[in-house]
Design a protein around this motif. Structure first.
Motif, PDB file in Angstrom:
ATOM      1  N   GLU A 211       0.866  -1.175   0.000  1.00 50.19           N
ATOM      2  CA  GLU A 211       0.000   0.000   0.000  1.00 50.19           C
ATOM      3  C   GLU A 211       0.905   1.228   0.000  1.00 50.19           C
ATOM      4  O   GLU A 211       1.659   1.440   0.957  1.00 50.19           O
ATOM      5  N   LEU A 212       0.856   2.031  -1.042  1.00 52.64           N
ATOM      6  CA  LEU A 212       1.769   3.167  -1.182  1.00 52.64           C
ATOM      7  C   LEU A 212       1.063   4.474  -0.846  1.00 52.64           C
ATOM      8  O   LEU A 212       0.003   4.778  -1.399  1.00 52.64           O
ATOM      9  N   TRP A 213       1.696   5.239   0.055  1.00 49.25           N
ATOM     10  CA  TRP A 213       1.164   6.540   0.459  1.00 49.25           C
ATOM     11  C   TRP A 213       1.989   7.652  -0.181  1.00 49.25           C
ATOM     12  O   TRP A 213       3.136   7.848   0.168  1.00 49.25           O
ATOM     13  N   ARG A 214       1.406   8.333  -1.159  1.00 53.72           N
ATOM     14  CA  ARG A 214       2.005   9.511  -1.790  1.00 53.72           C
ATOM     15  C   ARG A 214       3.444   9.255  -2.267  1.00 53.72           C
ATOM     16  O   ARG A 214       4.337  10.086  -2.070  1.00 53.72           O
ATOM     17  N   VAL A 215       3.669   8.124  -2.886  1.00 54.01           N
ATOM     18  CA  VAL A 215       4.968   7.831  -3.512  1.00 54.01           C
ATOM     19  C   VAL A 215       4.933   8.485  -4.894  1.00 54.01           C
ATOM     20  O   VAL A 215       4.311   7.984  -5.819  1.00 54.01           O
ATOM     21  N   GLY A 216       5.588   9.628  -4.994  1.00 54.55           N
ATOM     22  CA  GLY A 216       5.446  10.449  -6.189  1.00 54.55           C
ATOM     23  C   GLY A 216       6.442  10.195  -7.291  1.00 54.55           C
ATOM     24  O   GLY A 216       6.275  10.724  -8.393  1.00 54.55           O
ATOM     25  N   ASP A 217       7.459   9.399  -7.032  1.00 52.45           N
ATOM     26  CA  ASP A 217       8.449   9.130  -8.067  1.00 52.45           C
ATOM     27  C   ASP A 217       7.964   7.997  -8.969  1.00 52.45           C
ATOM     28  O   ASP A 217       7.734   6.879  -8.486  1.00 52.45           O
TER      29      ASP A 217
ATOM     30  N   VAL B 119       0.724  -3.260   7.911  1.00 54.63           N
ATOM     31  CA  VAL B 119       1.934  -2.938   8.666  1.00 54.63           C
ATOM     32  C   VAL B 119       2.548  -1.669   8.110  1.00 54.63           C
ATOM     33  O   VAL B 119       2.834  -1.586   6.908  1.00 54.63           O
ATOM     34  N   ALA B 120       2.768  -0.684   8.959  1.00 63.25           N
ATOM     35  CA  ALA B 120       3.436   0.542   8.546  1.00 63.25           C
ATOM     36  C   ALA B 120       4.943   0.313   8.566  1.00 63.25           C
ATOM     37  O   ALA B 120       5.506  -0.007   9.624  1.00 63.25           O
ATOM     38  N   LEU B 121       5.598   0.443   7.430  1.00 64.03           N
ATOM     39  CA  LEU B 121       7.058   0.332   7.378  1.00 64.03           C
ATOM     40  C   LEU B 121       7.644   1.711   7.652  1.00 64.03           C
ATOM     41  O   LEU B 121       7.423   2.650   6.882  1.00 64.03           O
ATOM     42  N   VAL B 122       8.376   1.825   8.750  1.00 60.33           N
ATOM     43  CA  VAL B 122       8.959   3.104   9.146  1.00 60.33           C
ATOM     44  C   VAL B 122      10.465   2.942   9.289  1.00 60.33           C
ATOM     45  O   VAL B 122      10.994   1.829   9.401  1.00 60.33           O
ATOM     46  N   ALA B 123      11.162   4.071   9.296  1.00 61.05           N
ATOM     47  CA  ALA B 123      12.627   4.021   9.316  1.00 61.05           C
ATOM     48  C   ALA B 123      13.188   3.735  10.708  1.00 61.05           C
ATOM     49  O   ALA B 123      14.266   3.127  10.828  1.00 61.05           O
TER      50      ALA B 123
ATOM     51  N   PHE C 109       1.821  -4.288   3.567  1.00 60.57           N
ATOM     52  CA  PHE C 109       2.804  -3.318   4.035  1.00 60.57           C
ATOM     53  C   PHE C 109       2.530  -1.946   3.446  1.00 60.57           C
ATOM     54  O   PHE C 109       2.302  -1.808   2.239  1.00 60.57           O
ATOM     55  N   VAL C 110       2.565  -0.938   4.312  1.00 61.28           N
ATOM     56  CA  VAL C 110       2.317   0.438   3.905  1.00 61.28           C
ATOM     57  C   VAL C 110       3.639   1.188   3.870  1.00 61.28           C
ATOM     58  O   VAL C 110       4.390   1.186   4.849  1.00 61.28           O
ATOM     59  N   LEU C 111       3.915   1.834   2.744  1.00 62.66           N
ATOM     60  CA  LEU C 111       5.149   2.595   2.581  1.00 62.66           C
ATOM     61  C   LEU C 111       4.826   4.026   2.177  1.00 62.66           C
ATOM     62  O   LEU C 111       3.893   4.259   1.399  1.00 62.66           O
TER      63      LEU C 111
ATOM     64  N   GLU D 261       8.750  12.446   2.955  1.00 62.95           N
ATOM     65  CA  GLU D 261       7.782  12.698   4.013  1.00 62.95           C
ATOM     66  C   GLU D 261       7.546  11.504   4.922  1.00 62.95           C
ATOM     67  O   GLU D 261       7.103  11.674   6.065  1.00 62.95           O
ATOM     68  N   GLY D 262       7.805  10.290   4.454  1.00 60.22           N
ATOM     69  CA  GLY D 262       7.474   9.120   5.232  1.00 60.22           C
ATOM     70  C   GLY D 262       5.967   8.968   5.370  1.00 60.22           C
ATOM     71  O   GLY D 262       5.194   9.443   4.544  1.00 60.22           O
ATOM     72  N   LEU D 263       5.532   8.315   6.443  1.00 63.77           N
ATOM     73  CA  LEU D 263       4.108   8.097   6.687  1.00 63.77           C
ATOM     74  C   LEU D 263       3.610   9.064   7.751  1.00 63.77           C
ATOM     75  O   LEU D 263       4.216   9.190   8.816  1.00 63.77           O
ATOM     76  N   PRO D 264       2.497   9.747   7.509  1.00 58.37           N
ATOM     77  CA  PRO D 264       1.935  10.637   8.533  1.00 58.37           C
ATOM     78  C   PRO D 264       1.382   9.827   9.701  1.00 58.37           C
ATOM     79  O   PRO D 264       1.071   8.641   9.587  1.00 58.37           O
ATOM     80  N   ASP D 265       1.222  10.500  10.831  1.00 59.09           N
ATOM     81  CA  ASP D 265       0.792   9.821  12.057  1.00 59.09           C
ATOM     82  C   ASP D 265      -0.561   9.139  11.894  1.00 59.09           C
ATOM     83  O   ASP D 265      -0.783   8.049  12.440  1.00 59.09           O
ATOM     84  N   ASP D 266      -1.482   9.770  11.161  1.00 61.50           N
ATOM     85  CA  ASP D 266      -2.811   9.173  11.053  1.00 61.50           C
ATOM     86  C   ASP D 266      -2.802   7.891  10.235  1.00 61.50           C
ATOM     87  O   ASP D 266      -3.565   6.964  10.522  1.00 61.50           O
ATOM     88  N   VAL D 267      -1.917   7.811   9.238  1.00 61.84           N
ATOM     89  CA  VAL D 267      -1.816   6.574   8.460  1.00 61.84           C
ATOM     90  C   VAL D 267      -1.189   5.475   9.304  1.00 61.84           C
ATOM     91  O   VAL D 267      -1.646   4.320   9.302  1.00 61.84           O
ATOM     92  N   VAL D 268      -0.142   5.821  10.062  1.00 61.62           N
ATOM     93  CA  VAL D 268       0.491   4.835  10.943  1.00 61.62           C
ATOM     94  C   VAL D 268      -0.521   4.348  11.986  1.00 61.62           C
ATOM     95  O   VAL D 268      -0.596   3.142  12.278  1.00 61.62           O
ATOM     96  N   ALA D 269      -1.317   5.265  12.530  1.00 60.18           N
ATOM     97  CA  ALA D 269      -2.299   4.886  13.547  1.00 60.18           C
ATOM     98  C   ALA D 269      -3.366   3.957  12.988  1.00 60.18           C
ATOM     99  O   ALA D 269      -3.924   3.127  13.716  1.00 60.18           O
ATOM    100  N   ALA D 270      -3.660   4.067  11.694  1.00 64.88           N
ATOM    101  CA  ALA D 270      -4.671   3.209  11.076  1.00 64.88           C
ATOM    102  C   ALA D 270      -4.165   1.786  10.858  1.00 64.88           C
ATOM    103  O   ALA D 270      -4.964   0.864  10.670  1.00 64.88           O
ATOM    104  N   CYS D 271      -2.871   1.617  10.892  1.00 59.55           N
ATOM    105  CA  CYS D 271      -2.276   0.293  10.647  1.00 59.55           C
ATOM    106  C   CYS D 271      -2.365  -0.577  11.903  1.00 59.55           C
ATOM    107  O   CYS D 271      -2.495  -0.087  13.019  1.00 59.55           O
ATOM    108  N   ALA D 272      -2.258  -1.873  11.707  1.00 54.14           N
ATOM    109  CA  ALA D 272      -2.322  -2.811  12.825  1.00 54.14           C
ATOM    110  C   ALA D 272      -1.006  -2.897  13.579  1.00 54.14           C
ATOM    111  O   ALA D 272      -0.982  -3.279  14.750  1.00 54.14           O
ATOM    112  N   ALA D 273       0.093  -2.565  12.917  1.00 52.47           N
ATOM    113  CA  ALA D 273       1.418  -2.663  13.541  1.00 52.47           C
ATOM    114  C   ALA D 273       2.400  -1.808  12.753  1.00 52.47           C
ATOM    115  O   ALA D 273       2.103  -1.356  11.641  1.00 52.47           O
ATOM    116  N   SER D 274       3.561  -1.595  13.333  1.00 53.39           N
ATOM    117  CA  SER D 274       4.658  -0.907  12.663  1.00 53.39           C
ATOM    118  C   SER D 274       5.882  -1.804  12.695  1.00 53.39           C
ATOM    119  O   SER D 274       6.048  -2.623  13.604  1.00 53.39           O
ATOM    120  N   ALA D 275       6.726  -1.649  11.701  1.00 52.87           N
ATOM    121  CA  ALA D 275       7.958  -2.436  11.641  1.00 52.87           C
ATOM    122  C   ALA D 275       9.014  -1.634  10.902  1.00 52.87           C
ATOM    123  O   ALA D 275       8.721  -0.677  10.187  1.00 52.87           O
TER     124      ALA D 275
END
Length: 232
Positions: free
Chosen positions: A102-108, A162-166, A182-184, A189-203
């Protein structure tokens, strides 16, 4: 044979270089034998095809011949293609597999195309949020090498994924094995807090070197590979 640059079909190909027109008209352009063949094999609807009159491709399709220099003029490639196909953007119906990105605002567009190729390689679906690069733009299509025509597409829905974070999250290896989406976010910008909060987990993907983070296409590919490896 088309010999005038004012031909309506050539004008349409030029018009479809912009995302605005692709969205408005519901059409996109595939350039070159490999992409056109992949779109046809994937069940995409062909509106029309144009072929180089001097170098017709070895494809079984009905097409109109065009003077070589005119086909080169409307191409976005560094070299003139032997065939250009104009297709409808209506997605073929495909069942979604459990594994997906699941891609969040991947503009490239190169990253979007590369991630489509990774999804194709590992049997995953691809979902794009608003603000992502057009998967049917010329750069995305080339980066996908035709995979975009085989990968199931879905609407962006981070719930239960799953929110993939750095940083500041457990490593992928500690994830609940039932989680397979997996959400990237974009590298900037990475993932905003509201998108991470909507996920079941982070990794996170642990890094041994001094690099701050991975390219988003690399991170998504690693996540798919890691899930597939742990389930086989």
């Amino acid at each position: 044979m088309i010999t005038s640059r004012d031909n309506p079909k050539l004008k349409l190909v030029r018009k479809l270089e912009t995302r605005r027109q692709r969205d408005k008209l519901g059409q996109f352009v595939a350039e070159g034998e490999d992409l056109v063949a992949a779109a046809l094999e994937g069940g995409w609807e062909l509106d029309f095809a144009l072929v180089d009159a001097a170098r017709p491709p070895e494809l079984a399709l009905r097409a109109e011949q065009v003077s070589s220099h005119l086909l080169a003029e409307v191409s976005t490639l560094g070299h003139a293609p032997r065939v250009i196909g104009v297709f409808r953007t209506a997605l073929p119906q495909r069942k979604l597999p459990p594994l997906g990105l699941e891609l969040w605002r991947v503009g490239d567009p190169g990253n979007v195309g590369t991630l489509a190729r990774a999804c194709d390689a590992f049997g995953a679906y691809l979902a794009l949020s608003p603000g992502c690069a057009d998967p049917f733009g010329p750069k995305s299509l080339r980066a996908s090498t035709g995979s975009i025509f085989r990968v199931p597409m879905a609407d962006f829905a981070p719930q239960g994924a799953v929110a993939l974070v750095a940083h500041d999250a457990p490593p992928l290896s500690e994830l609940d094995p039932s989680l397979s989406r997996f959400v990237l976010g974009s590298e900037r910008e990475g993932l905003p807090d509201d998108v991470v909060a909507a996920c079941a987990a982070s990794a996170t993907i642990p890094l041994a070197g001094s690099a701050e983070s991975l390219n988003v296409a690399m991170a998504g590919t690693i996540a798919l590979y890691d899930w597939r490896r742990s389930h086989e």
